[in-house]
Design a protein around this motif. Structure first.
Motif: not given
Length: 361
Positions: A303-331
């Motif tokens: 149910a819960s997520n490894f959000f640190e990894l998700a945030v890291a991967a989103a930044i690495a793949l799409f950048g700090l300014q990406s919508g993907a990074a924002l979505a992981t932070v909402v998590g």
């Protein structure tokens, strides 16, 4: 009976530290601080963003390692050798986390973000949010689950085995699942970029954690390691997380100011997914008569997520300014209040499960 059992469960204040208990508040404050930093001192994040090697931001990489290393250092892979004990719990956890969760997250997030919320979110941005949801769905919880296990009076040793096994699987399954689901979503990311992300943010901290644990326990003993060393390095994770979020929102300020509703719209599918996965795993465990001290933490891992990894991967793949990074932070933002509600449900329904002594039979 239920009242008695609830009174025997640890209180939230007893089971969670100050950071975990008010995680949503810290995240909200980090959002505010980051937005203000980006609006009034944009030179700070812009300067930090220039320190890159092979498109990897060095300051962000250091912060992410700081977040993840303490978690990896507490994993005892030797405990996985005990998988033969109560295999039902492990079958449920691994099946739900790797065969069900990533795909239900994709389906639910796609329906809400790409179809239902289409009038409110531009298609390209919705696709970025979907990518963030996919990254969350492919990363089952590693650290916070020990808190949830404690609050539901879970079997700590068995929870450790469940988490350690998931981390081993994550080494090989995270990248293929992410690439598959992003590809289905028409979000193309190069394989080498995903592989680099896995190497940087899973392999390196996992190897460092393993070597650190093995070396220090051999020299100082397990008791010193758990009670002294881990207590010293533990606070590094929240510090790394909060600074990363401040930096992330320094870049995301314009998006937040222009579209505050997007935070709510992203949160809706993430909440539905969390509740759904919890009840799938919890219901399956009840059907198989798994004892509650294994069933509850097992359901919490998925149910819960490894959000640190998700945030890291989103930044690495799409950048700090990406919508993907924002979505992981909402998590991250919705994680604690939602999981505490599920802890309460688990404690209220304990009497529907056999006790550990009955299950061993």
């Amino acid at each position: 009976m239920t009242a008695l059992q609830d009174s025997q469960s640890p209180s939230t204040s007893e089971g969670m530290g100050l950071f975990e208990r008010f995680l949503s508040i810290w995240v909200a404050l980090a959002i505010v601080a980051g937005v203000l930093l980006g609006q009034f001192a944009p030179a700070v994040p812009e300067t930090l963003s220039r320190f890159e090697v092979a498109q990897v931001s060095i300051p962000v990489a250091i912060l992410i390692w700081a977040m993840i290393f303490p978690m990896m250092a507490q994993i005892d892979f030797a405990a996985v050798l005990g998988v033969r004990r109560q295999p039902k719990g492990l079958i449920i956890t691994t099946s739900v986390n790797w065969l069900i969760k990533p795909f239900t997250m994709f389906a639910i997030a796609w329906f809400f973000l790409m179809v239902l919320f289409r009038p409110f979110i531009p298609e390209e941005l919705a696709r970025q949010y979907l990518a963030g949801a996919i990254l969350l769905g492919a990363a089952p919880c590693t650290a916070m689950v020990f808190v949830w296990s404690y609050l539901t009076r879970g079997d700590a040793a068995y929870t450790l085995v469940q988490v350690s096994l998931n981390d081993l699987i994550m080494l090989f399954a995270f990248a293929p699942i992410v690439v598959l689901l992003l590809g289905i979503s028409n979000i193309q990311v190069p394989w080498d970029t995903v592989a680099l992300s896995v190497f940087l943010y899973i392999v390196i901290p996992l190897a460092a954690g393993y070597l650190t644990r093995r070396t220090l326990i051999a020299r100082k003993g397990a008791e010193w390691y758990d009670n002294v060393f881990m207590k010293r390095v533990g606070p590094i994770t929240p510090i790394g997380l909060i600074i990363t979020l401040v930096l992330l929102f320094a870049f995301q300020g314009d998006v937040i100011i222009a579209n505050p509703l997007h935070i709510v719209l992203i949160a809706i599918p993430l909440i539905i997914q969390t509740v759904l996965i919890f009840f799938i795993a919890y219901g399956w465990a009840k059907a198989w008569r798994v004892p509650h001290n294994v069933a509850a933490p097992g359901a919490m891992i998925g149910a819960s997520n490894f959000f640190e990894l998700a945030v890291a991967a989103a930044i690495a793949l799409f950048g700090l300014q990406s919508g993907a990074a924002l979505a992981t932070v909402v998590g991250v933002l919705v994680e604690v209040p939602l999981m505490l509600a599920l802890v309460r449900i688990a404690n209220k329904t304990r009497h529907h499960f056999p006790a550990a002594s009955e299950a061993r039979g």
